[in-house]
Design a protein around this motif. Structure first.
Motif, PDB file in Angstrom:
ATOM      1  N   ILE A   1      -3.177   9.376  -0.484  1.00  0.00           N
ATOM      2  CA  ILE A   1      -4.445   8.657  -0.289  1.00  0.00           C
ATOM      3  C   ILE A   1      -5.457   9.584   0.380  1.00  0.00           C
TER       4      ILE A   1
ATOM      5  N   ARG B   1       0.833  -1.212   0.000  1.00  0.00           N
ATOM      6  CA  ARG B   1       0.000   0.000   0.000  1.00  0.00           C
ATOM      7  C   ARG B   1       0.864   1.257   0.000  1.00  0.00           C
TER       8      ARG B   1
ATOM      9  N   PHE C   1      -6.407   7.934  -4.786  1.00  0.00           N
ATOM     10  CA  PHE C   1      -4.967   7.922  -4.510  1.00  0.00           C
ATOM     11  C   PHE C   1      -4.198   8.049  -5.813  1.00  0.00           C
ATOM     12  N   ASP C   2      -2.893   8.257  -5.681  1.00  0.00           N
ATOM     13  CA  ASP C   2      -1.994   8.277  -6.833  1.00  0.00           C
ATOM     14  C   ASP C   2      -1.258   6.940  -6.893  1.00  0.00           C
ATOM     15  N   PHE C   3      -1.219   6.340  -8.067  1.00  0.00           N
ATOM     16  CA  PHE C   3      -0.558   5.056  -8.288  1.00  0.00           C
ATOM     17  C   PHE C   3       0.881   5.318  -8.707  1.00  0.00           C
TER      18      PHE C   3
ATOM     19  N   VAL D   1      -3.405  -1.654  -6.198  1.00  0.00           N
ATOM     20  CA  VAL D   1      -2.011  -1.436  -6.601  1.00  0.00           C
ATOM     21  C   VAL D   1      -1.478  -2.675  -7.322  1.00  0.00           C
TER      22      VAL D   1
ATOM     23  N   ILE E   1      -7.202  -0.509  -1.717  1.00  0.00           N
ATOM     24  CA  ILE E   1      -6.073   0.314  -2.166  1.00  0.00           C
ATOM     25  C   ILE E   1      -4.905  -0.615  -2.517  1.00  0.00           C
ATOM     26  N   GLU E   2      -4.566  -1.493  -1.591  1.00  0.00           N
ATOM     27  CA  GLU E   2      -3.445  -2.411  -1.815  1.00  0.00           C
ATOM     28  C   GLU E   2      -3.763  -3.425  -2.916  1.00  0.00           C
TER      29      GLU E   2
ATOM     30  N   HIS F   1       3.199   1.344  -5.490  1.00  0.00           N
ATOM     31  CA  HIS F   1       2.507   1.654  -4.240  1.00  0.00           C
ATOM     32  C   HIS F   1       1.579   2.850  -4.449  1.00  0.00           C
ATOM     33  N   ALA F   2       0.885   3.226  -3.387  1.00  0.00           N
ATOM     34  CA  ALA F   2      -0.049   4.360  -3.434  1.00  0.00           C
ATOM     35  C   ALA F   2       0.504   5.523  -2.628  1.00  0.00           C
ATOM     36  N   GLU F   3       0.253   6.717  -3.113  1.00  0.00           N
ATOM     37  CA  GLU F   3       0.567   7.939  -2.380  1.00  0.00           C
ATOM     38  C   GLU F   3      -0.619   8.897  -2.451  1.00  0.00           C
TER      39      GLU F   3
ATOM     40  N   CYS G   1       3.514   6.751 -13.522  1.00  0.00           N
ATOM     41  CA  CYS G   1       2.648   7.048 -12.388  1.00  0.00           C
ATOM     42  C   CYS G   1       1.291   7.528 -12.900  1.00  0.00           C
TER      43      CYS G   1
END
Length: 465
Positions: A253, A243, A262-264, A288, A284-285, A249-251, A270
Motif C-alpha cells: 500500500i 485490508r 496497492f496490490d490486490f 478489496v 482500500i478495504e 487483501h491488499a499489499e 492478483c
C-alpha cells in the motif's frame, strides 16, 4: 400478483434513497409509477422529471387514478411508514398487493444473479464500487444502491442485457431476508438498529439467517474476524477478506501526494498497482471487497484496475466539497460509532498536523442511548467536536437522551460545543476552520450546499480542486 400483471406501481415513501431506485426500475419498464412522500426534495423533483406522479400530502384523493385498480397495481412501502398512514390503510382495506421494498428486490434477485452487499457500515460504498466495476466491464449490471453514485448521478443502473444485479442488502427490519443472493459480501456486523432487534445476539442471528439465502454455486465474501456465524448451503464457496489479510487483501500500500495505490491479492488472480479514484484510506478495504465479488463474477484484471481508478465516489460518503491549502470541507453520512471511527481515522491519516473539526448530528434517540460512549470515543480522535441536537427520524424523544450524553464523555483534549441545528449557519458565518467534516444521517446535510457557498465566498474559491 404475477410480474406480467403489474401495470402500475405506487410508492409510499418514494423519496427515500432506496425506494427511489426501485421506482426508477419500474419507470424503465414502461409502467405507470406514482408516489407519496412527506417532503419535496431534490430527489423527488428528479423523480417527477423522470415520470413519477408525486404528491406530498397524506391524502387518498391525491393517489393517481391509474394506481387505484387493485387488479394491476403493486403498492410498495418503506418500513418507516407508520401503520396508521391513511394511504397505506386505503390500499390494505381495498385488497391491493402490498410489498416492502425488500420484497420487490427479492423478486428481482430471483430473476437475475444478485451480487449483494450487507453490513452495518461500508455497504453503500462497497456496493457502488462493485456496480461501477461491473457496469464498465464486459459483464455490465443492473444496480439498486443506497447512495447517489457520482459517476452516474443516480442510485440506479439499468442494463437490459446483463444477468447481474448489484444490491445493497439492508438489515434494517430484517429486509435483507427477502433477497436471494447469488453472491454476497458482508462488511461488518457491529450491532445497530437495536430498537428493532432488541439484543446483539438477535442482530447477529439475523445475519446468520441471511447467509442461508445465498444460492448454491454462489459465494460468501465475509470480512475477517466478524463475531457472527454463517450457515451456508452446500456448494456455496466461502472467502474472507480485510485490508491486510485474508483470501482477498491488499499489499504494498502506497499513500503519498494525495494518491493511494496497492496490490490486490486474490486466490483467483492478483492485480498489481490498483489506484483508487477516490483516495480515502477506508476505500482500500471497501475496494478489496468490491473487486473480490466483481472478480468472482468474471471481471478481468484490467477491468478491475479501470473500474477502481475511474470510481468517483458516493454522495455523502467522505464527500469533498472544498479541498484547498486554506480549507478542507467534506460531508460524510457516517452515523454509527464504527463508521465515525473509520471516518475520523481516515481524515486524521490524510491531514496529519492540521486542526480537524467535526459537526455531528446524532441520528435516533435509541442509537444515541445505546452507543453514546462509543460515539464519544470515536469523535475524541478529532481536535474539535460541535454537537447538534438529535435527529429523531421515526422516533419519539426518550427522557434523558440528548447529545449531552456524548458531549460529557468526549476526551478532555477535545474542544467541544453544543448547538442547535438552527445555530449551524450562523456559526459557519462567524468563524474559520482548517479541516471541517459534517457527520450524520439526518437533515444537517441539507445545510452543506449553503455552508459550501459561505466558505467559497470567504476564501475566494470558485471551483473544486
Amino acid at each position: 400478483m404475477e410480474t406480467k400483471d403489474i401495470k402500475a406501481v405506487y410508492f409510499i415513501g418514494a423519496g427515500g434513497i432506496g425506494m427511489s431506485a426501485v421506482a426508477r426500475y419500474f419507470i424503465s419498464r414502461g409502467l405507470v409509477v406514482g408516489g407519496y412522500d412527506k417532503t419535496c426534495t431534490e430527489l423527488t423533483r428528479r423523480l417527477e422529471k423522470e415520470g413519477v406522479l408525486m404528491h406530498y400530502e397524506e391524502n387518498v384523493a391525491e393517489i393517481p387514478h391509474t394506481c387505484k385498480n387493485p387488479g394491476h397495481t403493486l403498492v410498495v412501502y418503506t418500513p418507516a411508514i407508520p401503520a396508521s398512514h391513511k394511504e397505506l390503510q386505503y390500499f390494505r382495506e381495498n385488497g391491493f398487493e402490498i410489498q416492502k421494498r425488500a420484497q420487490v428486490l427479492g423478486m428481482v434477485t430471483r430473476q437475475l444473479r444478485g451480487l449483494c452487499v450487507a453490513g452495518t457500515h461500508g455497504k453503500t460504498t462497497t456496493s457502488t464500487m462493485c456496480a461501477h466495476i461491473m457496469h464498465q466491464s464486459h459483464l455490465d449490471c443492473n444496480a439498486f444502491l443506497g447512495g447517489i453514485a457520482k459517476n452516474y448521478g443516480t442510485n440506479y443502473i439499468l442494463s437490459p442485457q446483463s444477468e447481474y444485479v448489484v444490491i445493497e442488502a439492508d438489515e434494517y427490519d430484517r429486509s435483507f431476508h427477502c433477497l436471494h443472493p447469488y453472491m454476497s459480501v458482508i462488511t461488518s456486523t457491529d450491532p445497530d438498529h437495536l430498537d428493532i432487534y432488541g439484543t446483539k445476539e438477535a442482530y447477529l442471528e439475523s445475519f446468520r439467517h441471511y447467509t442461508e439465502l445465498i444460492q448454491p454455486e454462489g459465494a460468501l465474501i465475509i470480512h475477517r474476524g466478524l463475531e457472527m456465524k454463517e450457515n451456508l448451503q452446500p456448494g456455496v464457496r466461502r472467502y474472507d477478506y480485510s485490508r491486510d489479510e485474508g483470501d482477498f487483501h491488499a499489499e504494498n500500500i502506497r499513500i503519498e501526494n494525495g494518491e493511494i495505490t496497492f496490490d490486490f491479492i486474490s486466490p483467483i488472480e492478483c492485480v498489481k498497482n490498483v489506484e483508487l479514484g477516490q483516495p480515502v484510506p477506508i476505500n482500500i478495504e471497501n475496494g478489496v471487497a468490491a473487486m473480490a465479488m466483481a472478480q468472482l463474477a468474471g471481471c478481468t484484471a484490467d477491468e478491475l484496475r479501470v473500474g477502481m481508478l475511474s470510481f468517483s465516489g458516493v454522495d455523502r460518503r467522505f464527500d469533498f466539497k472544498i479541498k484547498t491549502p486554506e480549507l478542507v470541507f467534506l460531508s460524510d453520512y457516517a452515523h454509527h460509532p464504527q463508521e465515525i471511527n473509520q471516518s475520523a481515522r481516515s481524515i486524521r491519516q490524510l491531514y496529519q498536523g492540521r486542526h480537524i473539526t467535526a459537526i455531528f448530528q446524532p441520528h435516533l434517540y435509541t442509537r444515541t442511548r445505546d452507543f453514546y460512549q462509543e460515539f464519544a470515543d470515536a469523535l475524541s480522535q478529532l481536535d474539535e467536536v460541535i454537537l447538534t441536537d438529535i435527529y429523531p427520524a421515526r422516533e419519539e424523544p426518550i427522557e434523558g437522551v440528548t447529545s449531552r450524553l456524548i458531549y460529557d464523555r468526549l476526551a478532555p483534549s477535545v474542544e467541544k460545543q453544543l448547538i442547535t441545528i438552527d445555530d449551524v449557519i450562523p456559526l459557519v458565518k462567524s468563524r474559520s476552520f482548517d479541516v471541517l467534516i459534517v457527520l450524520g444521517a439526518g437533515d444537517l446535510d441539507a445545510l452543506v450546499p449553503q455552508m459550501t457557498n459561505i466558505f467559497k465566498r470567504k476564501i475566494g474559491y470558485s471551483t473544486v480542486r
